[in-house]
Scaffold this motif. Structure first.
Motif, PDB file in Angstrom:
ATOM      1  N   VAL A 138      65.942  88.657  27.088  1.00  0.00           N
ATOM      2  CA  VAL A 138      65.313  88.113  25.881  1.00  0.00           C
ATOM      3  C   VAL A 138      64.458  89.172  25.177  1.00  0.00           C
ATOM      4  O   VAL A 138      63.720  89.916  25.819  1.00  0.00           O
ATOM      5  CB  VAL A 138      64.429  86.895  26.239  1.00  0.00           C
ATOM      6  N   PHE A 139      64.583  89.242  23.864  1.00  0.00           N
ATOM      7  CA  PHE A 139      63.660  90.025  23.047  1.00  0.00           C
ATOM      8  C   PHE A 139      62.561  89.094  22.563  1.00  0.00           C
ATOM      9  O   PHE A 139      62.857  87.965  22.160  1.00  0.00           O
ATOM     10  CB  PHE A 139      64.368  90.601  21.823  1.00  0.00           C
ATOM     11  N   THR A 140      61.324  89.574  22.581  1.00  0.00           N
ATOM     12  CA  THR A 140      60.247  88.678  22.167  1.00  0.00           C
ATOM     13  C   THR A 140      60.241  88.436  20.657  1.00  0.00           C
ATOM     14  O   THR A 140      59.627  87.494  20.174  1.00  0.00           O
ATOM     15  CB  THR A 140      58.873  89.223  22.600  1.00  0.00           C
ATOM     16  N   ARG A 141      60.907  89.314  19.907  1.00  0.00           N
ATOM     17  CA  ARG A 141      61.125  89.081  18.469  1.00  0.00           C
ATOM     18  C   ARG A 141      62.552  89.467  18.145  1.00  0.00           C
ATOM     19  O   ARG A 141      63.180  90.212  18.899  1.00  0.00           O
ATOM     20  CB  ARG A 141      60.160  89.920  17.605  1.00  0.00           C
ATOM     21  N   ASN A 142      63.022  89.000  17.008  1.00  0.00           N
ATOM     22  CA  ASN A 142      64.406  89.278  16.636  1.00  0.00           C
ATOM     23  C   ASN A 142      64.612  90.773  16.355  1.00  0.00           C
ATOM     24  O   ASN A 142      64.004  91.314  15.439  1.00  0.00           O
ATOM     25  CB  ASN A 142      64.753  88.443  15.399  1.00  0.00           C
ATOM     26  N   PRO A 143      65.468  91.428  17.146  1.00  0.00           N
ATOM     27  CA  PRO A 143      65.596  92.889  16.990  1.00  0.00           C
ATOM     28  C   PRO A 143      66.374  93.293  15.735  1.00  0.00           C
ATOM     29  O   PRO A 143      66.388  94.464  15.379  1.00  0.00           O
ATOM     30  CB  PRO A 143      66.354  93.312  18.249  1.00  0.00           C
ATOM     31  N   ALA A 144      67.006  92.340  15.073  1.00  0.00           N
ATOM     32  CA  ALA A 144      67.736  92.677  13.844  1.00  0.00           C
ATOM     33  C   ALA A 144      66.853  92.494  12.616  1.00  0.00           C
ATOM     34  O   ALA A 144      66.853  93.329  11.709  1.00  0.00           O
ATOM     35  CB  ALA A 144      68.989  91.818  13.718  1.00  0.00           C
ATOM     36  N   THR A 145      66.067  91.402  12.617  1.00  0.00           N
ATOM     37  CA  THR A 145      65.265  91.115  11.426  1.00  0.00           C
ATOM     38  C   THR A 145      63.771  91.309  11.655  1.00  0.00           C
ATOM     39  O   THR A 145      63.013  91.462  10.715  1.00  0.00           O
ATOM     40  CB  THR A 145      65.453  89.645  11.002  1.00  0.00           C
ATOM     41  N   GLY A 146      63.363  91.279  12.910  1.00  0.00           N
ATOM     42  CA  GLY A 146      61.946  91.400  13.215  1.00  0.00           C
ATOM     43  C   GLY A 146      61.220  90.069  13.262  1.00  0.00           C
ATOM     44  O   GLY A 146      60.034  90.014  13.580  1.00  0.00           O
ATOM     45  N   ASN A 174      59.390  86.806  14.181  1.00  0.00           N
ATOM     46  CA  ASN A 174      58.587  86.564  15.384  1.00  0.00           C
ATOM     47  C   ASN A 174      59.035  85.277  16.084  1.00  0.00           C
ATOM     48  O   ASN A 174      58.411  84.230  15.964  1.00  0.00           O
ATOM     49  CB  ASN A 174      57.109  86.474  15.002  1.00  0.00           C
ATOM     50  N   LYS A 175      60.134  85.408  16.823  1.00  0.00           N
ATOM     51  CA  LYS A 175      60.715  84.247  17.485  1.00  0.00           C
ATOM     52  C   LYS A 175      61.554  84.795  18.639  1.00  0.00           C
ATOM     53  O   LYS A 175      62.249  85.803  18.475  1.00  0.00           O
ATOM     54  CB  LYS A 175      61.625  83.543  16.467  1.00  0.00           C
ATOM     55  N   LEU A 176      61.476  84.152  19.814  1.00  0.00           N
ATOM     56  CA  LEU A 176      62.253  84.642  20.952  1.00  0.00           C
ATOM     57  C   LEU A 176      63.726  84.736  20.570  1.00  0.00           C
ATOM     58  O   LEU A 176      64.260  83.871  19.873  1.00  0.00           O
ATOM     59  CB  LEU A 176      62.115  83.697  22.144  1.00  0.00           C
ATOM     60  N   PHE A 177      64.361  85.782  21.038  1.00  0.00           N
ATOM     61  CA  PHE A 177      65.750  86.002  20.703  1.00  0.00           C
ATOM     62  C   PHE A 177      66.449  86.464  21.971  1.00  0.00           C
ATOM     63  O   PHE A 177      66.116  87.515  22.523  1.00  0.00           O
ATOM     64  CB  PHE A 177      65.850  87.086  19.621  1.00  0.00           C
ATOM     65  N   GLY A 178      67.376  85.662  22.473  1.00  0.00           N
ATOM     66  CA  GLY A 178      68.044  86.113  23.679  1.00  0.00           C
ATOM     67  C   GLY A 178      68.925  85.050  24.290  1.00  0.00           C
ATOM     68  O   GLY A 178      69.147  83.994  23.700  1.00  0.00           O
ATOM     69  N   GLU A 179      69.420  85.370  25.474  1.00  0.00           N
ATOM     70  CA  GLU A 179      70.436  84.522  26.089  1.00  0.00           C
ATOM     71  C   GLU A 179      70.212  84.394  27.583  1.00  0.00           C
ATOM     72  O   GLU A 179      69.587  85.247  28.200  1.00  0.00           O
ATOM     73  CB  GLU A 179      71.814  85.156  25.876  1.00  0.00           C
ATOM     74  N   ASP A 232      61.624  93.802  25.401  1.00  0.00           N
ATOM     75  CA  ASP A 232      62.986  93.443  25.790  1.00  0.00           C
ATOM     76  C   ASP A 232      62.877  93.135  27.285  1.00  0.00           C
ATOM     77  O   ASP A 232      62.592  94.025  28.076  1.00  0.00           O
ATOM     78  CB  ASP A 232      63.863  94.665  25.481  1.00  0.00           C
ATOM     79  N   ILE A 233      63.025  91.861  27.628  1.00  0.00           N
ATOM     80  CA  ILE A 233      62.680  91.403  28.984  1.00  0.00           C
ATOM     81  C   ILE A 233      63.908  90.894  29.732  1.00  0.00           C
ATOM     82  O   ILE A 233      64.718  90.147  29.174  1.00  0.00           O
ATOM     83  CB  ILE A 233      61.627  90.259  28.913  1.00  0.00           C
ATOM     84  N   GLU A 234      64.058  91.310  30.981  1.00  0.00           N
ATOM     85  CA  GLU A 234      65.123  90.769  31.826  1.00  0.00           C
ATOM     86  C   GLU A 234      64.477  89.863  32.872  1.00  0.00           C
ATOM     87  O   GLU A 234      63.475  90.242  33.475  1.00  0.00           O
ATOM     88  CB  GLU A 234      65.903  91.907  32.495  1.00  0.00           C
ATOM     89  N   PHE A 235      65.042  88.670  33.039  1.00  0.00           N
ATOM     90  CA  PHE A 235      64.427  87.742  34.001  1.00  0.00           C
ATOM     91  C   PHE A 235      65.492  87.059  34.844  1.00  0.00           C
ATOM     92  O   PHE A 235      66.681  87.060  34.502  1.00  0.00           O
ATOM     93  CB  PHE A 235      63.575  86.695  33.274  1.00  0.00           C
ATOM     94  N   THR A 236      65.039  86.504  35.957  1.00  0.00           N
ATOM     95  CA  THR A 236      65.932  85.724  36.803  1.00  0.00           C
ATOM     96  C   THR A 236      65.169  84.497  37.284  1.00  0.00           C
ATOM     97  O   THR A 236      63.957  84.571  37.530  1.00  0.00           O
ATOM     98  CB  THR A 236      66.429  86.573  37.999  1.00  0.00           C
ATOM     99  N   ILE A 237      65.867  83.380  37.359  1.00  0.00           N
ATOM    100  CA  ILE A 237      65.258  82.164  37.882  1.00  0.00           C
ATOM    101  C   ILE A 237      65.950  81.821  39.197  1.00  0.00           C
ATOM    102  O   ILE A 237      67.180  81.772  39.251  1.00  0.00           O
ATOM    103  CB  ILE A 237      65.434  80.991  36.890  1.00  0.00           C
TER     104      ILE A 237
END
Ligand code: ADP
Ligand code: MG
Ligand code: MG
Length: 866
Positions: A251-259, A261-266, A316-321
């Motif tokens: 997940v990116f903490t903001r949109n890396p294409a537009t900037g 301020n909203k979580l963006f990721g999968e 740019d964050i990588e996480f695991t649950i």
């Protein structure tokens, strides 16, 4: 030195030693975020091992074994025993992020026995899923066995048993494992059953991956030094593939294409590591996690916020649950587009996280270029054929049909077609064709060739010196290797990278950006030197002022002599045989130029404008073709043989060192006199209309104090008589000189006595200092760069050691004569961010560059001043 650091021992300051990934894992551990325990083997260890492989056995191994025991104690699990088993990941991570360039192995520590105990502890499916992944990654990273070969074997088994791996019975799982092991044997390898052996081999392989081909290429591309090495992170595993309460995501903490301020990721449920990127299953958008695992989602949001606040940048964050519990496995400052770079920097200032100057320093001048020029769609560019590379003469991206002449370009343009003008090199006569073309490509010429300078001035994208192309303007063909292109074929030109593609590539356009204006207004607050523009046409002057030029540093007057009507008068003047002809031609030229200057001053208003008097040698205005000479003779009412004769006489063997600049002013003073008349007639007229104008007249190519004194004297005389004729109180003006010869630098103290200002013409100064022809350097600069003979093209980036020293000397000497002498830079390097800091440090008052380079230069000036 210490070879290993546990996460709790390091911090984000240790990027050099621990790599970016390791340093940030350490930092997050300090911040109390849920990071699985682990340790980092330093980058120094990597370099020592790569230099001397015995270092591993002799020194490092002992420390690794100790660290494993410590990790076992921390996690209360066992890496070697068969109960309560500890598995680890072995992760590469260099100081500069090189996404996906090096290797990582997961689930390390499993073997035939331990997979059984993991199966008992969790589920069989899960345990064998991990084991298969380990065999596959280990095989690929450590022994270079292609990953796909494992996949093919698995698919065969699934087909054979007519079910997917998720439904396999133990017997079937075991068969797959056997089959994977056979693949090792086929490659004359054995999968090590001992976890310690696995770990040591994996660490070595990750070290070695620093030198794999793609990593080297990536470093070349991004100018990352080869001697840094990668760290190795050994981290206890958490399992995103242990059921539907588990998963993994990026997940990116903001949109890396537009900037925005909203979580963006999968994320993907019941998945591990690379699954999200690998594209086997389609991941879901991060928002969906809120429905599925609301607690994990809330935790994630909280940590994402903590990380942004802490690093003061988009992450740019990588996480695991694992069974509902969230772990953070990586964070770094996220990569982003130019547009997002700008928006995020401004937002962070608004949010109070960073200061204005921090925001300015975060944005590179190159980013600004991308914001004002279109670029090719980065996705689409991967599917087209690269035809050739040349010099990135003017940024931007465009597609169009090939044309070979200015006429054809105009014709097609009139029909609404988009064209690319391709020529060996362009000349001033091509100007109209260049204006209507989407892009310009030349097979010859350097960064300051005609095509390059004009294109940059117009903001049209351009590649010069594309030597791989053989352009036959007569046959209208381009040969490039085996390929032959003809008129009408589609080309795509990337002037930012200097790359030429076959066919059409879609572009993404940057719209006029208010964020950019805001940022640049901040830049101006810090600037302690000014940015002026090199411009002379009304359109370029307007663009320059819109882009925030503080004045005009160089208005060349050559173009005022071109165009069909004007060049005829100029030719009449040059070839004149009596006073009457001379006067007639001069009067016509005066009328034309007076109108030009009138319009120019109206655009520039009270800003200063340096007007350079005529510079090129006479023969540039004359035809070289016999037929044209004949036609000219008819028009001028002269005998063809006389015209031919005169033109021959004017030809020079070495025109750039020839009869040009102030030398013309001395031999043909009436031309310079005509030019100042035109300037002052229009300036006086505008003054009467209520405008304030401030002409700065510049005399080019001065090498000798007396040259300057002579020209200056008759110019002042002319100007004074104009004021008298107009019965006008004189208004302020200045007469200065261009410093573009090494001798002029050396006698700058003397020249300063006769000059009101200086402007360094770095193009000629570089040409004259190096003895490199600025129009031909494209032929060999590639080879110089490849062979490391020269790092930079000195026409693009100032040669500080040579040309720069001359400039410094001249500035010092000139200021001994006149302490406050205004000194500018008006060559191409005036717009080069790398050179601007140097100019600031030696006390230059302003740099001047083509209009489209102004926004980036304003930022570069701020960087140099902060
Ligand atoms: P890259 O540098 O290519 O991103 P990483 O070292 O970040 O490689 O590893 C890729 C992915 O592997 C991580 O995003 C994460 O999903 C997974 N991974 C790495 N280490 C662990 C671990 N200790 N536990 C669970 N998953 C891990
Ligand atoms: Mg690049
Ligand atoms: Mg990663």
């Amino acid at each position: 030195a210490k070879l290993i650091y546990f996460f709790e021992e390091g911090s984000s300051k240790d990027k050099g030693l621990l790599g970016g990934k390791g340093a940030n894992l350490a930092e997050m551990t300090r911040l109390g975020l849920p990071v699985p325990a682990g340790f980092t083997i330093t980058t120094e260890s990597c370099m020592k091992y790569l230099e001397e492989p015995s270092f591993f056995e002799d020194w490092l191994k002992k420390d690794v074994l100790e660290a494993v025991i410590k990790l076992e104690a921390e996690t209360k699990k066992s890496f070697t025993g068969d109960e309560n088993i500890l598995l680890v990941s072995v992760r590469s991570g260099a100081a500069f992020s090189m996404p996906g360039m090096m290797d990582t192995i997961l689930n390390l520590g499993l073997n035939d026995l331990r997979v059984q105990s993991l199966a008992r502890l969790t589920s069989m499916d899960f345990a064998f899923d991990c084991y298969r992944r380990l065999l596959q990654m280990f095989g690929e990273v450590v022994y270079g066995i292609n990953k796909d070969k494992f996949n093919i074997r698995l698919q065969k088994m699934e087909k054979h048993f007519s079910k997917t791996a998720a439904d396999f019975q133990e017997k079937e799982h075991l068969q797959v494992i056997e089959s994977f092991k056979e693949l090792y044997i086929e490659n004359e390898r054995v999968f090590p059953q001992n976890p310690i052996d696995q770990l040591l081999e994996a660490a070595k392989a990750v070290f070695k991956s620093w030198n794999n081909h793609r990593a080297k290429v990536y470093r070349e591309l991004h100018e990352i030094p080869h001697h840094l090495g990668t760290a190795v992170n050994i981290q206890s595993m958490v399992f995103g593939n242990s059921g539907n309460e588990s998963g993994t995501g990026v997940v990116f903490t903001r949109n890396p294409a537009t900037g925005e301020n909203k979580l963006f990721g999968e994320f993907l449920l019941n998945a591990q590591g690379e699954d999200v990127v690998a594209g086997i299953r389609t991941p879901e958008s991060i928002e969906a996690l809120q429905q599925v695992l609301p607690e994990a989602y809330a935790d994630f949001k909280r940590y994402a916020n903590i990380l942004e606040q802490h690093y003061k940048d988009m992450q740019d964050i990588e996480f695991t649950i694992e069974n509902g519990k969230l772990f953070i496995l990586q964070t770094r400052n996220g990569k982003r587009t130019a547009k997002a770079t700008l928006r995020i920097a401004l937002d962070l200032v608004k949010e109070g996280l960073i200061t204005k100057s921090e925001a300015l320093l975060r944005i590179s001048p190159g980013t600004i270029d991308q914001l004002i020029h279109p670029i090719f769609d980065p996705q689409a560019i991967q599917n087209v054929e690269l035809l050739a590379e040349g010099l990135p003469a003017s940024p931007g991206a465009a597609t169009g049909a090939i044309v070979f002449t200015s006429e054809k370009a105009k014709e097609c343009h009139a029909l609404g077609q988009k064209v690319i003008l391709v020529r060996q090199e362009t000349s001033p006569e091509d100007i109209e064709g260049m204006i209507v073309s989407e892009a310009i490509v030349t097979s010859r010429g350097g960064m300051t060739s005609h095509a390059a300078v004009v294109a940059r001035g117009m903001g049209t994208c351009c590649i010069t010196g594309c030597e791989a192309l053989t352009v036959n303007e007569e046959l209208k063909t381009i040969t490039c290797g085996e390929r032959i292109l003809t008129e009408g074929d589609l080309l795509s030109v990337d002037g930012t990278a200097g790359k030429l593609y076959l066919g059409e590539v879609p572009t993404v356009v940057a719209e006029n950006d208010q964020n950019l204006e805001l940022l640049l207004s901040w830049a101006d607050e810090y600037a302690d030197l000014q940015v002026r523009a090199n411009a002379e046409t009304v359109q370029d002057l307007t663009t320059a002022i819109e882009f925030g030029a503080s004045g005009i540093g160089l208005a060349r007057t050559e173009h005022m002599f071109f165009g069909e009507e004007r060049v005829l008068e100029m030719r009449r003047l040059i070839l004149a045989e009596n006073k009457e002809e001379i006067r007639e031609a001069l009067d016509k030229l005066l009328a034309f130029q007076q109108e030009d200057f009138y319009q120019m001053f109206q655009v520039v208003e009270d800003k200063r404008m340096v007007i350079r008097l005529l510079d090129p040698p006479m023969h540039e205005f004359l035809p070289s073709d016999l037929n044209e000479m004949k036609q000219l003779a008819v028009k001028l009412n002269k005998h063809p043989s006389i015209v031919e004769e005169q033109i021959k006489r004017l030809q020079e063997t070495n025109p750039m060192l020839g009869h040009r600049g102030c030398r013309l002013g001395i031999t043909e003073p009436q031309i310079y006199q005509m030019q100042v008349k035109a300037i002052f007639h229009s300036a006086i007229q505008l003054t009467k209309e209520g405008y304030t104008v401030f002409p700065e007249i510049m005399i080019p190519l001065v090498a000798e104090k007396e040259e300057l004194a002579y020209v200056r004297a008759f110019l002042i005389e002319t100007i004074e008589s104009i004021f008298v004729n107009h019965q006008m109180e004189p208004f302020p003006y200045e007469i200065g000189t261009m410093i573009e010869l090494p001798r002029a630098c050396i006698i700058a103290d003397q020249l300063a006595q006769e000059a009101d200002f200086f402007s360094f013409g770095t193009n000629d100064l570089t040409q004259m200092t190096y003895g490199f022809s600025r129009d031909d350097i494209g032929k060999f600069i590639h080879s110089y760069k490849e062979k490391n003979v020269m790092v930079n093209d000195p026409f693009q980036t100032l040669d500080q050691n040579g040309v720069g020293e001359l400039i410094k000397l001249a500035v010092t000497k000139a200021r001994q004569t006149k302490e406050n002498l205004m000194i500018g830079i008006c060559g191409e390097v005036g717009g080069d961010p790398k050179s601007i800091a140097f100019f600031r440090n030696i006390g230059i008052d302003y740099v001047s560059c083509s209009p489209y380079r102004i926004p980036a230069a304003r930022l570069a000036v701020a960087h140099a001043s902060i």
